[in-house]
Design a protein around this motif. Structure first.
Motif, PDB file in Angstrom:
ATOM      1  N   HIS A 206       0.839  -1.210   0.000  1.00 52.89           N
ATOM      2  CA  HIS A 206       0.000   0.000   0.000  1.00 52.89           C
ATOM      3  C   HIS A 206       0.866   1.248   0.000  1.00 52.89           C
TER       4      HIS A 206
ATOM      5  N   HIS B 226       1.313   5.416  -2.163  1.00 56.17           N
ATOM      6  CA  HIS B 226       0.941   6.393  -3.194  1.00 56.17           C
ATOM      7  C   HIS B 226       2.255   7.101  -3.537  1.00 56.17           C
TER       8      HIS B 226
ATOM      9  N   HIS C 164      -9.054   1.612   0.809  1.00 56.95           N
ATOM     10  CA  HIS C 164      -8.750   2.049   2.179  1.00 56.95           C
ATOM     11  C   HIS C 164      -9.945   1.664   3.045  1.00 56.95           C
TER      12      HIS C 164
ATOM     13  N   HIS D 186      -4.904  -0.740   5.788  1.00 47.53           N
ATOM     14  CA  HIS D 186      -5.040  -0.266   7.175  1.00 47.53           C
ATOM     15  C   HIS D 186      -5.742  -1.268   8.090  1.00 47.53           C
TER      16      HIS D 186
ATOM     17  N   ASP E  96       2.289   3.185   3.084  1.00 50.50           N
ATOM     18  CA  ASP E  96       1.482   4.346   2.730  1.00 50.50           C
ATOM     19  C   ASP E  96       2.420   5.376   2.104  1.00 50.50           C
TER      20      ASP E  96
HETATM   21 ZN   LIG Z   1      -3.297   5.309   1.463  1.00 50.44          ZN
END
Ligand SMILES: [Zn+2]
Length: 447
Positions: free
Chosen positions: A68, A70, A210, A270, A321
């Protein structure tokens, strides 16, 4: 068969099979052909035409799989260096920084280099801007580029949703694979989530969502109330179906199940605010959760219930993340955070080091549907071998870390508990993507 290169290392951790002291991995072209003791593989391949041997020190593992991130937000590290009192607080800072001008292509490319420099070879990379969609492709990394779908309500989605999103997906260069990321339960209408699930199944696209990141997601989906619901009303989204209709009566995970979003082709990020029933439902549906503990800490959330996940044998992966909520893209630092949390939460089961390294490699590959080679929907013809594991037929994706001890148990403990062992080399498809400085004092170089 093309020529064999034998990568020898004092410790080889194949994941999924026992650690090897003075081990080696035999690579032909972009695939692993054998894994074993150096002496055995040397006897088997040492006389073959074009044979080469590369001697490493430290520990050789499968390439890490960041399940996960970005990469697009790599230039938003100023937000990630703050400290926040919760999801709503952080998202205000995020939103302000996101709306400023960015060179998203450069930002994402920088993130890809940072990931490669720390042993990562595959990522679940979520993008919202097409300029950032090239990062994995251009860097030669494996994984999935997920196009994020957010802020869609039912009427506009019916009119132009699929065409709009399809046009964006078509622009993302492959390889690697392209997927769909319905952002979260609070930014999409229920009808939109329903249609995204159906559409993903029709197209054979994997999904990444998410979920259970904000404490008040449950109130949002159950009754359309709570702090997140109030924030979205203030942003002008009171007409979202869950908000105008008084909720679904279901918590966030059960709500995702009610729209068909929980399936083995979907993985979640998460998974903090989940109870035992939620976790049991995720296991029944074959859904992997990518835990991102350092991001959770920056935002001011509770830590994820890693001890419960481990005790219950939930399928787990690890994510950093983005730099907008995390100090680095070094996945091993999240592994170390999970180790500390598991112990703090009272986890006393055996094999914790092995399980956490597996979550950061094979667990991530499972989350992406890439643990069994090129059967992933949308994979390029020919595709790659399995990711996250060193075994015959797997992709020749691996990392070498400068651990101190030649003892496999000590080396594994160092990797998992410190999170800061320097990366010596990162290979994708049998080729070096990153090589650390050699003894002549040269700067680290990207190959
Ligand atoms: Zn994220």
């Amino acid at each position: 068969m093309t020529a064999i290169t034998l990568h020898r290392s004092p410790v080889v951790l194949p994941v999924g099979s026992p650690a090897i002291r003075d081990g080696a991995v035999a690579v032909s072209s972009n695939r692993i052909v054998a894994v074993g003791s150096h002496d055995d593989l040397s006897a088997e391949f040492g006389e073959s035409t074009g044979f080469k041997r590369v001697e490493w020190s430290g520990t050789l593992t499968p390439g890490l799989v960041n399940a996960h991130t970005h990469l697009q937000y790599s230039d938003m590290a100023a937000v990630g260096q703050g400290r926040y009192s919760g999801f709503e607080d952080w998202s205000r800072s995020f939103q302000a920084a996101y709306l400023a001008p960015h060179d998203w292509a450069e930002s994402a490319a920088s993130g890809a280099q940072q990931a490669a420099r720390t042993g990562t070879t595959a990522l679940a990379d979520i993008v919202t801007d097409r300029a950032a969609g090239r990062a994995l492709h251009d860097a030669g990394l494996h994984g999935i580029t997920f196009w994020e779908v957010f802020n869609w309500k039912a009427a506009r989605w019916r009119a132009e949703g699929r065409e709009t999103v399809e046009a964006e997906i078509d622009r993302i260069p492959t390889p690697p694979v392209v997927g769909l990321s319905p952002h979260a339960v609070y930014s999409l209408d229920t009808d939109v989530l329903h249609d995204l699930v159906a559409w993903s199944a029709e197209q054979g696209l994997r999904q990444h969502i998410h979920a259970a990141e904000a404490a008040s997601e449950d109130d949002f989906t159950r009754t359309g109330s709570g702090t997140l619901a109030e924030q979205w009303r203030r942003y002008g989204h009171a007409d979202l179906q869950l908000l105008s209709g008084g909720g679904s009566g279901l918590g966030a995970i059960a709500y995702l199940d009610s729209v068909g979003a929980l399936a083995p082709t979907t993985h979640l990020a998460h998974g903090i605010y989940v109870d035992a029933d939620d976790r049991a439902l995720l296991r029944r549906r074959g859904v992997t959760v990518a835990l991102c503990p350092r991001s959770n800490a920056v935002i001011g959330l509770e830590p994820p219930p890693v001890a419960a996940y481990l005790t219950e044998h939930s399928p787990l992966a690890v994510g950093t993340d983005s730099l907008s909520s995390s100090p680095s893209l070094n996945l091993l630092e999240d592994v170390a955070a999970l180790h500390r949390l598991a112990r703090t939460q009272g986890y006393r089961g055996s094999g914790l080091h092995e399980r956490l390294l597996e979550a950061a490699t094979l667990g991530g590959a499972r989350a992406l549907g890439q643990n069994r080679g090129s059967r992933t929907p949308g994979a390029a013809p020919g595709g790659t071998g399995a990711l996250g594991v060193l075994e015959p037929g797997a992709a020749a994706d691996f990392a070498v870390f400068a651990t101190a001890s030649p003892d496999p148990r000590d080396a594994l403990a160092e990797l998992v508990e410190t999170g800061t062992t320097p990366t010596t080399a990162t290979y994708v498809d049998g080729e070096p993507l990153w090589l650390a400085a050699v003894a002549d004092g040269k700067e680290n170089s990207h190959v």
